[in-house]
Motif scaffolding. Sequence first.
Motif, PDB file in Angstrom:
ATOM      1  N   VAL A 213      87.836  71.386  81.004  1.00 47.85           N
ATOM      2  CA  VAL A 213      86.981  72.390  80.802  1.00 47.85           C
ATOM      3  C   VAL A 213      86.638  71.471  79.485  1.00 47.85           C
ATOM      4  O   VAL A 213      85.480  71.242  79.307  1.00 47.85           O
ATOM      5  N   GLY A 214      87.210  70.263  78.756  1.00 47.21           N
ATOM      6  CA  GLY A 214      87.294  69.659  77.685  1.00 47.21           C
ATOM      7  C   GLY A 214      86.049  69.131  78.172  1.00 47.21           C
ATOM      8  O   GLY A 214      85.156  68.659  77.030  1.00 47.21           O
ATOM      9  N   ALA A 215      86.142  67.957  78.747  1.00 45.59           N
ATOM     10  CA  ALA A 215      85.494  67.283  79.659  1.00 45.59           C
ATOM     11  C   ALA A 215      83.541  67.690  79.454  1.00 45.59           C
ATOM     12  O   ALA A 215      82.683  67.351  78.704  1.00 45.59           O
ATOM     13  N   VAL A 216      83.967  68.935  80.259  1.00 48.79           N
ATOM     14  CA  VAL A 216      82.489  70.274  80.427  1.00 48.79           C
ATOM     15  C   VAL A 216      81.736  70.469  78.928  1.00 48.79           C
ATOM     16  O   VAL A 216      80.839  70.283  78.176  1.00 48.79           O
ATOM     17  N   SER A 217      82.790  70.462  78.185  1.00 57.60           N
ATOM     18  CA  SER A 217      82.580  71.206  76.747  1.00 57.60           C
ATOM     19  C   SER A 217      82.007  69.360  75.490  1.00 57.60           C
ATOM     20  O   SER A 217      80.977  69.690  75.003  1.00 57.60           O
ATOM     21  N   TRP A 218      82.817  68.368  76.049  1.00 56.92           N
ATOM     22  CA  TRP A 218      82.241  67.229  75.141  1.00 56.92           C
ATOM     23  C   TRP A 218      80.650  67.474  75.960  1.00 56.92           C
ATOM     24  O   TRP A 218      79.716  66.492  74.888  1.00 56.92           O
ATOM     25  N   LEU A 219      80.662  67.249  76.708  1.00 56.06           N
ATOM     26  CA  LEU A 219      79.574  66.987  77.803  1.00 56.06           C
ATOM     27  C   LEU A 219      78.720  67.888  77.159  1.00 56.06           C
ATOM     28  O   LEU A 219      76.914  67.086  76.538  1.00 56.06           O
TER      29      LEU A 219
END
Length: 460
Positions: A213-219
């Motif tokens: 989820v953090g990866a999606v938020s970072w994007l």
Amino acid sequence: MSPSTLTYEPRRTAYVALLACSTLGTLSSTIISAPINVIAHAIGASPRGIVFAVSAFTLAMVVFAPISGWMCQRFGSRWVLAGSLLLMVAAQAGAAFSQGLAFLVVMRALQGIACSAVPPAIQQVLGRHWAGNRARVMAAWAAAIGVGQALGPPLGGLVADTLGWRWVFLTHASLSAVLLVLCLTVVPDVPPSDAPLHVSGMATLLVGVGALVGAVSWLGQHGEVAVAAAMAAVGVLALVVHSRLGRTSAGPFVPPGLLTERRFVASTMAAGTVMGCLGVAIVATPLHLGRDLGLGPGHIGVTMLALALAMTLAAPLSSRITERFTARRTLRGGLVLLALGLLALPLAATASGSGTVVGLTVAALVLTGAAIGVVQATSALGLMTSPAAADGVALGIHNMLRFTGLAIGYSWVAIAYPTGNLSLVYGVPVAAVALTWAMAGPGPAAPSQPVTERVLHDHR
């Protein structure tokens, strides 16, 4: 306090207090939606930055939901709920004194941690003390969430316009303090059980889902793709390790079969999808109304009220619809209406004249909100009639995946909204709804018999 010792008046007060806690949990997320542009300007945050502050709340809920569910089972739902309300008071008060984006993000994350314990605690108490009327209780629970959606934008907009944006957080802190007192005095507890913590299983699950989820938020923050890819790789690796832990001497993370039972799967899939769509609607629509049409916080709040009121009014009807048409048909019908509502939102923006755009947007929000209310209530019923309802960690995982949908919805707005293509912003959620409709399977089980007793008179 057992169900048999809970007399009518305390029972009614406790029931209202629990639903109010559900409303407050939702309010903690929605109360900043109308004044979001004012807050961003005051602390010097960019559009992506303020969306990150919104996402930090949900990301914290995602990560801490399973351990919150375990804590409710291990230490007792009432005490965990009281602790979460106390943390909410402190974090909301802290947010009121934010001078920059970084501090606001930290306070919003603490609010998310506090909110992560609210759903499993309330679900466990309602499931224990109101077990004989699950359909209507879960419909009321979904309606309480709708009330939070309804009150959040207009309340936040009104407070920001009259007292200033800092009072938005102070108002929520005051409401949390009132409910903390009620929680400690009238809400019945679910006795704690000897539920050992599977440390390695919990750690790998939190790292795995949190990293993804953090990866999606970072994007969503337009961060480097390489960083997002590294985070995603860590998440996948952690989940692979997590999947193998059940084969070790430590035993399974949750009892076998709970997470693959059809009602749990269908309910969790539907709940996650509908929360993702809700996240898109409650962030993208205010941004469009504020930045493209020039509406102020108060007008945005009144417009968004249409979505929340429709949620609130439609959710209680879901139990009657389910009794007549079965839960499977109710769930799938709600998903169809949700897709139509999401398709109507970008079409409304193409109309000529700001008044016409707002009017058509309100109509699309009504359709979207009604569908969300029905799907939320039906999926909650499916969860509470599944064996997973008796396991704190399983409840936590359900809420983790439900919150994950909301976090992805927020992040998707941050990724897609800057393109200016509203059809893209709303089109991807429509595709997710279609996939959920196709894969939902038999759907949540319908109640075995019609529910005729009033919830407040059920003393079983």
